[in-house]
Design a protein around this motif. Structure first.
Motif, PDB file in Angstrom:
ATOM      1  N   ASN A 121     -17.056 -16.396   0.041  1.00 30.32           N
ATOM      2  CA  ASN A 121     -17.597 -16.770   1.353  1.00 30.32           C
ATOM      3  C   ASN A 121     -17.338 -15.678   2.378  1.00 30.32           C
ATOM      4  O   ASN A 121     -18.198 -15.352   3.205  1.00 30.32           O
ATOM      5  CB  ASN A 121     -16.980 -18.090   1.826  1.00 30.32           C
ATOM      6  N   THR A 122     -16.130 -15.084   2.337  1.00 31.44           N
ATOM      7  CA  THR A 122     -15.803 -14.013   3.275  1.00 31.44           C
ATOM      8  C   THR A 122     -16.672 -12.794   3.021  1.00 31.44           C
ATOM      9  O   THR A 122     -17.129 -12.127   3.950  1.00 31.44           O
ATOM     10  CB  THR A 122     -14.314 -13.635   3.148  1.00 31.44           C
ATOM     11  N   ARG A 123     -16.907 -12.491   1.749  1.00 26.76           N
ATOM     12  CA  ARG A 123     -17.775 -11.344   1.422  1.00 26.76           C
ATOM     13  C   ARG A 123     -19.200 -11.579   1.937  1.00 26.76           C
ATOM     14  O   ARG A 123     -19.824 -10.687   2.511  1.00 26.76           O
ATOM     15  CB  ARG A 123     -17.793 -11.125  -0.092  1.00 26.76           C
ATOM     16  N   ASN A 124     -19.715 -12.789   1.737  1.00 24.60           N
ATOM     17  CA  ASN A 124     -21.062 -13.103   2.208  1.00 24.60           C
ATOM     18  C   ASN A 124     -21.160 -12.960   3.721  1.00 24.60           C
ATOM     19  O   ASN A 124     -22.127 -12.404   4.256  1.00 24.60           O
ATOM     20  CB  ASN A 124     -21.450 -14.527   1.805  1.00 24.60           C
ATOM     21  N   ARG A 125     -20.135 -13.485   4.432  1.00 23.31           N
ATOM     22  CA  ARG A 125     -20.156 -13.376   5.891  1.00 23.31           C
ATOM     23  C   ARG A 125     -20.005 -11.932   6.333  1.00 23.31           C
ATOM     24  O   ARG A 125     -20.568 -11.512   7.345  1.00 23.31           O
ATOM     25  CB  ARG A 125     -19.043 -14.239   6.483  1.00 23.31           C
ATOM     26  N   PHE A 126     -19.238 -11.149   5.587  1.00 21.70           N
ATOM     27  CA  PHE A 126     -19.078  -9.730   5.907  1.00 21.70           C
ATOM     28  C   PHE A 126     -20.410  -9.000   5.849  1.00 21.70           C
ATOM     29  O   PHE A 126     -20.722  -8.189   6.723  1.00 21.70           O
ATOM     30  CB  PHE A 126     -18.081  -9.098   4.937  1.00 21.70           C
ATOM     31  N   GLU A 127     -21.204  -9.280   4.828  1.00 19.69           N
ATOM     32  CA  GLU A 127     -22.497  -8.605   4.699  1.00 19.69           C
ATOM     33  C   GLU A 127     -23.384  -8.906   5.907  1.00 19.69           C
ATOM     34  O   GLU A 127     -24.040  -8.026   6.449  1.00 19.69           O
ATOM     35  CB  GLU A 127     -23.192  -9.043   3.401  1.00 19.69           C
ATOM     36  N   GLY A 128     -23.401 -10.194   6.320  1.00 21.46           N
ATOM     37  CA  GLY A 128     -24.209 -10.551   7.485  1.00 21.46           C
ATOM     38  C   GLY A 128     -23.688  -9.908   8.753  1.00 21.46           C
ATOM     39  O   GLY A 128     -24.449  -9.396   9.577  1.00 21.46           O
ATOM     40  N   THR A 129     -22.364  -9.885   8.916  1.00 17.19           N
ATOM     41  CA  THR A 129     -21.765  -9.297  10.118  1.00 17.19           C
ATOM     42  C   THR A 129     -22.018  -7.795  10.167  1.00 17.19           C
ATOM     43  O   THR A 129     -22.331  -7.242  11.220  1.00 17.19           O
ATOM     44  CB  THR A 129     -20.254  -9.576  10.138  1.00 17.19           C
ATOM     45  N   ARG A 130     -21.898  -7.125   9.015  1.00 22.26           N
ATOM     46  CA  ARG A 130     -22.072  -5.680   8.995  1.00 22.26           C
ATOM     47  C   ARG A 130     -23.489  -5.289   9.422  1.00 22.26           C
ATOM     48  O   ARG A 130     -23.671  -4.346  10.214  1.00 22.26           O
ATOM     49  CB  ARG A 130     -21.789  -5.133   7.594  1.00 22.26           C
ATOM     50  N   SER A 131     -24.500  -6.002   8.945  1.00 27.12           N
ATOM     51  CA  SER A 131     -25.875  -5.668   9.321  1.00 27.12           C
ATOM     52  C   SER A 131     -26.101  -5.889  10.816  1.00 27.12           C
ATOM     53  O   SER A 131     -26.788  -5.109  11.480  1.00 27.12           O
ATOM     54  CB  SER A 131     -26.872  -6.499   8.506  1.00 27.12           C
ATOM     55  N   GLU A 132     -25.494  -6.955  11.365  1.00 18.44           N
ATOM     56  CA  GLU A 132     -25.639  -7.217  12.805  1.00 18.44           C
ATOM     57  C   GLU A 132     -24.959  -6.124  13.625  1.00 18.44           C
ATOM     58  O   GLU A 132     -25.482  -5.677  14.650  1.00 18.44           O
ATOM     59  CB  GLU A 132     -25.024  -8.585  13.147  1.00 18.44           C
ATOM     60  N   VAL A 133     -23.779  -5.689  13.194  1.00 15.42           N
ATOM     61  CA  VAL A 133     -23.053  -4.638  13.916  1.00 15.42           C
ATOM     62  C   VAL A 133     -23.837  -3.334  13.893  1.00 15.42           C
ATOM     63  O   VAL A 133     -23.954  -2.636  14.911  1.00 15.42           O
ATOM     64  CB  VAL A 133     -21.648  -4.447  13.300  1.00 15.42           C
ATOM     65  N   GLU A 134     -24.393  -2.993  12.733  1.00 16.77           N
ATOM     66  CA  GLU A 134     -25.170  -1.754  12.635  1.00 16.77           C
ATOM     67  C   GLU A 134     -26.419  -1.823  13.509  1.00 16.77           C
ATOM     68  O   GLU A 134     -26.806  -0.838  14.142  1.00 16.77           O
ATOM     69  CB  GLU A 134     -25.540  -1.499  11.180  1.00 16.77           C
ATOM     70  N   GLU A 135     -27.052  -3.005  13.552  1.00 18.21           N
ATOM     71  CA  GLU A 135     -28.228  -3.152  14.402  1.00 18.21           C
ATOM     72  C   GLU A 135     -27.863  -2.988  15.873  1.00 18.21           C
ATOM     73  O   GLU A 135     -28.572  -2.329  16.632  1.00 18.21           O
ATOM     74  CB  GLU A 135     -28.853  -4.533  14.164  1.00 18.21           C
ATOM     75  N   LEU A 136     -26.737  -3.578  16.281  1.00 20.21           N
ATOM     76  CA  LEU A 136     -26.288  -3.424  17.666  1.00 20.21           C
ATOM     77  C   LEU A 136     -25.953  -1.967  17.978  1.00 20.21           C
ATOM     78  O   LEU A 136     -26.284  -1.462  19.059  1.00 20.21           O
ATOM     79  CB  LEU A 136     -25.059  -4.312  17.904  1.00 20.21           C
ATOM     80  N   MET A 137     -25.309  -1.301  17.035  1.00 18.88           N
ATOM     81  CA  MET A 137     -24.983   0.111  17.243  1.00 18.88           C
ATOM     82  C   MET A 137     -26.240   0.948  17.458  1.00 18.88           C
ATOM     83  O   MET A 137     -26.303   1.803  18.346  1.00 18.88           O
ATOM     84  CB  MET A 137     -24.201   0.645  16.047  1.00 18.88           C
ATOM     85  N   ASN A 138     -27.275   0.680  16.656  1.00 20.02           N
ATOM     86  CA  ASN A 138     -28.520   1.429  16.791  1.00 20.02           C
ATOM     87  C   ASN A 138     -29.227   1.137  18.108  1.00 20.02           C
ATOM     88  O   ASN A 138     -29.815   2.022  18.730  1.00 20.02           O
ATOM     89  CB  ASN A 138     -29.447   1.121  15.614  1.00 20.02           C
TER      90      ASN A 138
END
Length: 776
Positions: free
Chosen positions: A234-251
């Motif tokens: 579950n933590t890995r799944n949430r990490f994947e979603g969080t990472r994509s959101e963070v990268e989108e915000l960074m861009n």
């Protein structure tokens, strides 16, 4: 409180606090690196020295017990909390093995040594290289900037323009490197939990095959092992979603930093060079300061800070501004300068230098200086979907089609459709003229993934999320703490505070998602997976920050609670009372912890029927083959996980649309929250705090609704109360009381000791830990 999030917008300010937060992240990763090195060393000792097995096991257990992962944000999910506690559980397991003195044959090279070594070299090593680049670029950027600012304004315009371009290019490169470094730091902080713990879990899995005499102990550990695998997944799944959101915000911030500037109480802030005059013939020097200005109070604050030395080089200075004037190039040998005058030093202007002409213009506008430049901001408005008749028709048609045609499709709602087809379908559905003509259930023109993507796109296009901006924070709070029952009750209560149309639409959607989860064996969409997909769709904060993205996992938990308890939440009214309030369940700082269970005794955890991505021996499990098992948990842990032993909450009540607590609970609760001041707590409850008298009255009305209101009567209502023990306690001092669960205390009052009460039990008066009792 864990590590502070590193906001991408702060990369452009490069403030002292930003640097301190970066150093805290670097220190934590260095600590992790040392921990992994120590763990690897211990693991190799276990392989090489079987004759010293007992000593190696004790050292290994000690390393596991003493290390704790830091987390980003202000709370952890249940999954992360159990992952953090897992190292301590592993330590206890090794101690039990040591008592049996069994000779173990270990083969941990593939399961433990290589994965941890790979993570340390590839991930932590990459961060070290990024740090070297970042430090080098920091030195280069500020050295070049100082050299540039020392250029005489009398040089040729072409030379100045070339110098400006060079500095700007270097600055952009520095900011890009800073953004990437910040993103990498936070990615590793999140990744390390499962990357470090999963090899340890695999190591323990391998150990069991070598135990014969320890079979019963391994069998007892299976419950925890299986639950932890779900936590990690579950933590890995949430990490994947969080990472994509963070990268989108960074861009987004990389494309336009000014539009994503964080909201705070300062009108303007950033670095300026301040001219410090010296006695003749020494002339003057220019010292870099981090400056902050509040327009409402006209207070200007300066903090000398040098990046190369990594800290402050002087004390903070604050003054009240009277005026600001732009300096012409012919009056000073530096560019981008302006003068400020303080109210306590009339006639003695302070000369400051900005980094560029644009930077000076922004400062001049904020300071109401002469020749201020007006900065124009462009806004656009996206007209999206509405919660109207057409909107309900769109959702109902899509749900009907999905349940008719694709309820068993693998990856339902995770597999996305082609963007052009999705937009075309949405345009047809949202047009009143063509909506009824679209046949989604029988037409082969529209794939199921196109329908599900259109449905999600409609929900994201609403002017505000379905669960509203106003209640976003209130939904997040119970997901971060409390018992499973209190979480469900809190979400139940908050759902009924939603506007009627929002609640109606949410009920339609959640009922459908519950139906989807019932087919998880075929479509692989468990409750946890649906939470990952629909958490950001149904809930989002107004301000897009890294801190908000770190709360994505708690949004997912709220959606899981809705799905698992949809019948209760939508078909019944909220209960009149709560066993626990919507709060962060924290123990008082000075209160003793609950008594721990006897050494070696393990609490049996409730176990649902999970299909794990985990190979178990026949003696452990009789699950179906792996190719038929979905990833993650069949049921989420959002409302079924046991409450941690340290979690407790004061009692709460519901009255109308307000959550209320006894004044004693409020006093203890607000003072015991680390770093949480009373004014901010008042703000969290949406009570105006500008007028202290009005705030007192509002608080007393909010928590103690009665014909007689007012803060004095509210406090009186909490004094001389009875209370009941909810946990047993053994006194450690003569001034404390010993008691068992259910003991009734008389004449309970607040003690001067933070986190303690005074009460009478069986004729004896003494101190009682506040978080061990409930007021009656």
């Amino acid at each position: 409180m864990g590590l502070q999030p590193l906001e991408f917008s702060d990369c452009y300010l490069d403030s002292p606090w930003f640097r301190e937060r970066v150093r805290a992240h670097e220190a934590e990763l260095e600590k992790t690196n040392k921990f992994i090195k120590e763990l690897l060393k211990d693991g190799k000792n276990l392989i090489a020295a079987t004759k010293n097995l007992s000593a190696a096991q004790r050292k290994f257990a000690h390393s596991l017990r003493d290390f704790k992962f830091e987390f980003i944000g202000d709370a952890e999910t249940d999954d992360e909390r159990y992952i953090d506690a897992s190292l301590h559980e592993f330590s206890n397991f090794l101690k039990n093995l040591e008592e049996q003195r069994e000779i173990l044959a270990l083969s941990v090279t593939e399961t433990l040594i290589k994965p941890l070594e790979r993570f340390r070299k590839e991930q932590l090593g990459a961060v070290k290289e990024e740090k070297k680049k970042f430090d080098k670029e920091t030195e280069k950027n500020y050295s070049l900037l100082e050299k540039h600012l020392n250029l005489s304004a009398k040089k040729k315009e072409l030379q100045l323009q070339e110098a400006d371009n060079l500095v700007e290019q270097n600055r952009k490169h520095f900011y890009e490197l800073s953004l990437e470094y910040v993103c990498k730091l936070q990615e590793i902080q999140e990744r390390k939990k499962f990357e470090c713990v999963e090899p340890v879990l695999s190591f323990f899995q391998g150990l069991f095959t070598f135990y014969h005499q320890g079979y019963e102990l391994a069998k007892d550990f299976n419950h925890y092992k299986m639950a932890l695998q779900i936590n990690i997944q579950n933590t890995r799944n949430r990490f994947e979603g969080t990472r994509s959101e963070v990268e989108e915000l960074m861009n987004k911030i990389r494309r336009n930093p000014q539009e994503h500037k964080r909201a705070n109480h300062f009108t303007m802030e950033g670095y300026l060079y301040v001219q410090e005059k010296r006695p003749a013939p020494f002339g003057s020097s220019w010292v870099k300061h981090y400056c902050m200005y509040r327009k409402e109070t006209k207070k200007f604050t300066m903090i000398p800070f040098e990046h190369r030395s990594g800290g402050k080089v002087g004390d903070e200075e604050l003054f009240v501004l009277t005026y600001c004037t732009k300096r012409n190039a012919d009056t000073i040998d530096r560019r981008f300068c302006f003068d400020l005058e303080a109210s306590d030093r009339p006639g003695v202007p302070v000369t400051m230098q900005a980094f560029s002409e644009e930077d000076r213009n922004l400062w001049m506008e904020a300071l109401d200086g002469k020749e201020a430049v007006t900065v124009t901001f462009f806004f656009f408005c996206l007209v999206g979907a509405q919660l109207d008749k057409i909107g309900f028709t769109v959702i109902k048609k899509c749900i009907s089609a999905v349940e008719t045609r694709g309820i068993n499709d693998q990856g339902l709602y995770r597999v996305v459709g082609v963007s052009s087809k999705v937009q075309r379908l949405l345009s047809l559905l949202m047009d009143a003229k063509t909506c009824n003509e679209v046949d989604l259930e029988n037409s082969v023109d529209w794939e199921v993934k196109t329908i599900t993507s259109a449905m999600k796109q409609y929900l994201r296009s609403l002017p505000e999320p379905l669960m509203t901006y106003e209640l976003h924070g209130e939904f997040i709070v119970p997901a971060k703490s409390g018992s499973p029952e209190s979480r469900v009750n809190a979400v139940h209560f908050l759902v009924h505070k939603l506007p009627e149309k929002n609640k109606e639409m949410l009920e339609i959607l959640v009922k459908h998602l519950a139906n989807v989860s019932k087919h998880a064996k075929r479509n692989l969409m468990t409750v946890a997976n649906l939470g990952v997909v629909f958490g950001p769709t149904l809930m989002r904060p107004q301000e897009e920050t890294v801190a908000a993205i770190m709360d994505l996992k708690f949004q997912n938990i709220v959606v899981e609670i809705l799905i698992e308890n949809h019948e209760k939440i939508f078909k019944t009214l909220p209960d009149a009372t709560f066993p626990e309030p919507i709060s962060m369940s924290l123990s008082p700082p000075n209160a003793p912890p609950r008594q721990s269970r006897r050494q070696g005794q393990r609490i049996k955890r409730p176990l649902a029927v999970y299909n794990l991505c985990l190979e178990l021996d026949d003696a452990d499990s009789h699950s179906s083959p792996r190719e038929d098992t979905p990833t993650g948990s069949v049921d989420s842990l959002s409302s079924q996980s046991p409450t941690p032993a340290f979690s407790s909450s004061p009692p709460g009540l519901l009255d109308g649309n307000h959550l209320i607590m006894d004044s004693g609970d409020l006093a203890g609760w607000t003072t015991n929250l680390p770093g949480q001041s009373r004014p901010s707590m008042v703000s969290w409850m949406n009570i105006p705090s500008a007028n202290p008298a009005a705030t007192n009255t509002a608080l007393s009305t909010f928590f103690f609704p009665s014909p007689a209101t007012g803060s004095d009567r509210a406090v009186e209502s909490a004094a001389h109360r009875k209370a009941r023990a909810v946990y047993p306690c053994e006194a450690e001092h003569s001034s404390e009381l010993s008691f068992q669960i259910g003991a009734i205390f008389e004449d309970v009052q607040f003690s001067r000791e933070p986190g303690w009460l005074e009460g009478t039990l069986n004729g004896k008066r003494g101190l009682i830990p506040q978080n061990y009792v409930q007021f009656l």
